[in-house]
Write a protein that holds these residues in place. Structure first.
Motif, PDB file in Angstrom:
ATOM      1  N   LEU A   1      -5.972  -3.669   8.131  1.00  0.00           N
ATOM      2  CA  LEU A   1      -5.255  -2.553   8.670  1.00  0.00           C
ATOM      3  C   LEU A   1      -5.521  -1.186   8.091  1.00  0.00           C
ATOM      4  CD1 LEU A   1      -3.011  -2.373  11.076  1.00  0.00           C
ATOM      5  CD2 LEU A   1      -1.476  -2.340   9.313  1.00  0.00           C
ATOM      6  N   ILE A   2      -5.691  -1.121   7.110  1.00  0.00           N
ATOM      7  CA  ILE A   2      -6.069   0.111   6.738  1.00  0.00           C
ATOM      8  C   ILE A   2      -7.071   0.972   7.217  1.00  0.00           C
ATOM      9  CG2 ILE A   2      -6.776   1.459   4.349  1.00  0.00           C
ATOM     10  CD1 ILE A   2      -3.911   0.161   4.340  1.00  0.00           C
ATOM     11  N   ASN A   3      -8.394   0.203   7.680  1.00  0.00           N
ATOM     12  CA  ASN A   3      -9.464   0.883   8.217  1.00  0.00           C
ATOM     13  C   ASN A   3      -9.021   1.351   9.718  1.00  0.00           C
ATOM     14  OD1 ASN A   3     -11.258   0.616   6.140  1.00  0.00           O
ATOM     15  ND2 ASN A   3     -11.955  -1.368   6.729  1.00  0.00           N
ATOM     16  N   LYS A   4      -8.238   0.596  10.019  1.00  0.00           N
ATOM     17  CA  LYS A   4      -7.675   1.033  11.583  1.00  0.00           C
ATOM     18  C   LYS A   4      -6.694   2.150  11.461  1.00  0.00           C
ATOM     19  CE  LYS A   4      -7.044  -3.747  14.048  1.00  0.00           C
ATOM     20  NZ  LYS A   4      -6.074  -4.396  14.530  1.00  0.00           N
ATOM     21  N   LEU A   5      -6.009   2.214  10.591  1.00  0.00           N
ATOM     22  CA  LEU A   5      -4.967   3.534  10.180  1.00  0.00           C
ATOM     23  C   LEU A   5      -6.086   4.594  10.122  1.00  0.00           C
ATOM     24  CD1 LEU A   5      -2.267   1.890   8.418  1.00  0.00           C
ATOM     25  CD2 LEU A   5      -1.920   2.566  10.890  1.00  0.00           C
ATOM     26  N   LYS A   6      -6.866   4.483   9.238  1.00  0.00           N
ATOM     27  CA  LYS A   6      -7.668   5.845   8.964  1.00  0.00           C
ATOM     28  C   LYS A   6      -8.345   6.085   9.932  1.00  0.00           C
ATOM     29  CE  LYS A   6      -9.241   4.703   4.173  1.00  0.00           C
ATOM     30  NZ  LYS A   6     -10.298   4.385   3.334  1.00  0.00           N
ATOM     31  N   SER A   7      -8.916   5.313  10.955  1.00  0.00           N
ATOM     32  CA  SER A   7      -9.609   5.676  11.950  1.00  0.00           C
ATOM     33  C   SER A   7      -8.615   6.329  13.236  1.00  0.00           C
ATOM     34  CB  SER A   7     -10.569   4.690  12.442  1.00  0.00           C
ATOM     35  OG  SER A   7      -9.743   3.442  12.908  1.00  0.00           O
ATOM     36  N   LYS A   8      -7.486   5.732  13.296  1.00  0.00           N
ATOM     37  CA  LYS A   8      -6.687   6.184  14.232  1.00  0.00           C
ATOM     38  C   LYS A   8      -6.192   7.582  13.740  1.00  0.00           C
ATOM     39  CE  LYS A   8      -2.298   5.111  16.329  1.00  0.00           C
ATOM     40  NZ  LYS A   8      -1.514   4.038  16.871  1.00  0.00           N
ATOM     41  N   PHE A   9      -5.820   8.013  12.695  1.00  0.00           N
ATOM     42  CA  PHE A   9      -5.068   9.175  11.991  1.00  0.00           C
ATOM     43  C   PHE A   9      -6.229  10.297  12.063  1.00  0.00           C
ATOM     44  CE2 PHE A   9      -1.684   6.472  10.287  1.00  0.00           C
ATOM     45  CZ  PHE A   9      -0.926   6.592  11.440  1.00  0.00           C
ATOM     46  N   LYS A  10      -7.366   9.863  11.685  1.00  0.00           N
ATOM     47  CA  LYS A  10      -8.636  10.835  11.919  1.00  0.00           C
ATOM     48  C   LYS A  10      -8.611  11.512  13.241  1.00  0.00           C
ATOM     49  CE  LYS A  10     -12.925  10.465   9.868  1.00  0.00           C
ATOM     50  NZ  LYS A  10     -14.140   9.692   9.373  1.00  0.00           N
ATOM     51  N   LEU A  11      -8.549  10.766  13.959  1.00  0.00           N
ATOM     52  CA  LEU A  11      -8.538  11.536  15.361  1.00  0.00           C
ATOM     53  C   LEU A  11      -7.077  12.244  15.901  1.00  0.00           C
ATOM     54  CD1 LEU A  11     -10.031   8.436  17.498  1.00  0.00           C
ATOM     55  CD2 LEU A  11     -11.269  10.493  16.598  1.00  0.00           C
ATOM     56  N   ASP A  12      -6.299  12.217  14.852  1.00  0.00           N
ATOM     57  CA  ASP A  12      -4.829  12.653  15.252  1.00  0.00           C
ATOM     58  C   ASP A  12      -5.024  14.200  14.824  1.00  0.00           C
ATOM     59  OD1 ASP A  12      -2.272  13.591  15.270  1.00  0.00           O
ATOM     60  OD2 ASP A  12      -1.566  11.662  14.932  1.00  0.00           O
TER      61      ASP A  12
ATOM     62  N   TYR B   1       0.928  -1.096  -0.014  1.00  0.00           N
ATOM     63  CA  TYR B   1       0.038   0.042  -0.015  1.00  0.00           C
ATOM     64  C   TYR B   1       0.782   1.309   0.019  1.00  0.00           C
ATOM     65  CZ  TYR B   1      -3.851  -2.924   1.201  1.00  0.00           C
ATOM     66  OH  TYR B   1      -4.955  -3.807   1.458  1.00  0.00           O
ATOM     67  N   GLU B   2       0.093   2.375  -0.344  1.00  0.00           N
ATOM     68  CA  GLU B   2       0.886   3.576  -0.381  1.00  0.00           C
ATOM     69  C   GLU B   2      -0.268   4.563   0.567  1.00  0.00           C
ATOM     70  OE1 GLU B   2       2.702   6.434  -3.715  1.00  0.00           O
ATOM     71  OE2 GLU B   2       0.648   6.136  -3.942  1.00  0.00           O
ATOM     72  N   ALA B   3       0.664   5.223   1.663  1.00  0.00           N
ATOM     73  CA  ALA B   3      -0.334   6.220   2.465  1.00  0.00           C
ATOM     74  C   ALA B   3      -0.003   7.584   2.158  1.00  0.00           C
ATOM     75  CB  ALA B   3      -0.551   5.720   3.623  1.00  0.00           C
ATOM     76  N   LEU B   4      -0.753   8.453   1.360  1.00  0.00           N
ATOM     77  CA  LEU B   4      -0.360   9.878   1.474  1.00  0.00           C
ATOM     78  C   LEU B   4      -0.920  10.650   2.564  1.00  0.00           C
ATOM     79  CD1 LEU B   4       1.259  12.210   0.003  1.00  0.00           C
ATOM     80  CD2 LEU B   4      -1.095  12.223  -1.451  1.00  0.00           C
ATOM     81  N   LEU B   5      -0.183  11.223   3.310  1.00  0.00           N
ATOM     82  CA  LEU B   5      -0.639  11.885   4.659  1.00  0.00           C
ATOM     83  C   LEU B   5      -0.202  13.284   4.556  1.00  0.00           C
ATOM     84  CD1 LEU B   5       0.179   9.702   7.595  1.00  0.00           C
ATOM     85  CD2 LEU B   5      -1.896   9.729   6.386  1.00  0.00           C
ATOM     86  N   VAL B   6      -1.160  14.322   4.741  1.00  0.00           N
ATOM     87  CA  VAL B   6      -1.080  15.736   4.801  1.00  0.00           C
ATOM     88  C   VAL B   6      -0.905  16.281   6.032  1.00  0.00           C
ATOM     89  CG1 VAL B   6      -1.712  17.964   3.838  1.00  0.00           C
ATOM     90  CG2 VAL B   6      -1.943  16.191   2.420  1.00  0.00           C
ATOM     91  N   LEU B   7       0.191  16.760   6.674  1.00  0.00           N
ATOM     92  CA  LEU B   7       0.103  17.252   7.938  1.00  0.00           C
ATOM     93  C   LEU B   7      -0.192  18.505   8.348  1.00  0.00           C
ATOM     94  CD1 LEU B   7       3.582  15.256   8.906  1.00  0.00           C
ATOM     95  CD2 LEU B   7       1.343  14.122   9.018  1.00  0.00           C
ATOM     96  N   ASN B   8      -0.933  19.066   9.330  1.00  0.00           N
ATOM     97  CA  ASN B   8      -0.975  20.262   9.654  1.00  0.00           C
ATOM     98  C   ASN B   8       0.241  20.578  10.560  1.00  0.00           C
ATOM     99  OD1 ASN B   8      -1.814  22.669  10.816  1.00  0.00           O
ATOM    100  ND2 ASN B   8      -3.595  21.753  11.926  1.00  0.00           N
ATOM    101  N   SER B   9       0.957  21.307   9.887  1.00  0.00           N
ATOM    102  CA  SER B   9       2.305  22.049  10.304  1.00  0.00           C
ATOM    103  C   SER B   9       2.428  23.400  10.490  1.00  0.00           C
ATOM    104  CB  SER B   9       3.413  21.554   9.063  1.00  0.00           C
ATOM    105  OG  SER B   9       3.251  22.333   8.138  1.00  0.00           O
ATOM    106  N   GLN B  10       1.263  23.794  10.713  1.00  0.00           N
ATOM    107  CA  GLN B  10       0.951  25.402  11.018  1.00  0.00           C
ATOM    108  C   GLN B  10       1.416  25.806  12.321  1.00  0.00           C
ATOM    109  OE1 GLN B  10      -2.928  26.751  10.805  1.00  0.00           O
ATOM    110  NE2 GLN B  10      -2.358  28.700   9.675  1.00  0.00           N
ATOM    111  N   GLY B  11       2.403  26.279  12.387  1.00  0.00           N
ATOM    112  CA  GLY B  11       3.263  26.857  13.686  1.00  0.00           C
ATOM    113  C   GLY B  11       4.101  25.875  14.328  1.00  0.00           C
ATOM    114  N   LYS B  12       4.416  24.763  13.499  1.00  0.00           N
ATOM    115  CA  LYS B  12       5.058  23.640  13.934  1.00  0.00           C
ATOM    116  C   LYS B  12       6.063  23.174  13.020  1.00  0.00           C
ATOM    117  CE  LYS B  12       0.727  21.698  15.466  1.00  0.00           C
ATOM    118  NZ  LYS B  12      -0.108  20.377  15.480  1.00  0.00           N
TER     119      LYS B  12
END
Length: 115
Positions: A72-83, A5-16
């Protein structure tokens, strides 16, 4: 059976901006804790969005290539949705890597001559 799999994540880096690499390391360890085998991590730097669809106008893009079970993809989606540091996420199944075969050179086609 583990898929690639490939996961593309966009991080909120505002001020960090200084701690982005720490966030990427934490996300990589989260993938490993869930049972994914990381093949590659690409840190693609901060980029402006084509249009602002929310409170941010730019984000830090990170691409993870990994092997994992399909559930595992659904677990990761739900985990990172809360991050709060993960602004957007996208997952895609990739083909398995295969070794490239050497191509045999074909003779060039002859062009018809005009008289």
């Amino acid at each position: 059976m583990k898929n690639r799999y490939e996961a593309l994540l966009v991080l909120n880096s505002q001020g960090k901006e200084d701690s982005v690499h720490d966030i990427v390391d934490r996300l990589e360890s989260d993938f490993k804790k869930e049972g994914a085998e990381i093949e590659q991590v690409q840190k693609m730097d901060k980029r402006q969005f084509a249009y602002a669809a929310g409170p941010l106008d730019a984000g830090f893009y990170v691409n993870f290539v990994f092997h994992a079970e399909p559930d595992l993809i659904n677990k990761l989606k739900s985990k990172f949705k809360l991050d709060p540091e993960v602004y957007r996420q996208h997952y895609q199944r990739l083909r398995e890597k295969t070794e490239k075969k050497e191509r045999k050179e074909k003779p060039a086609k002859k062009l018809a001559r005009s008289k």
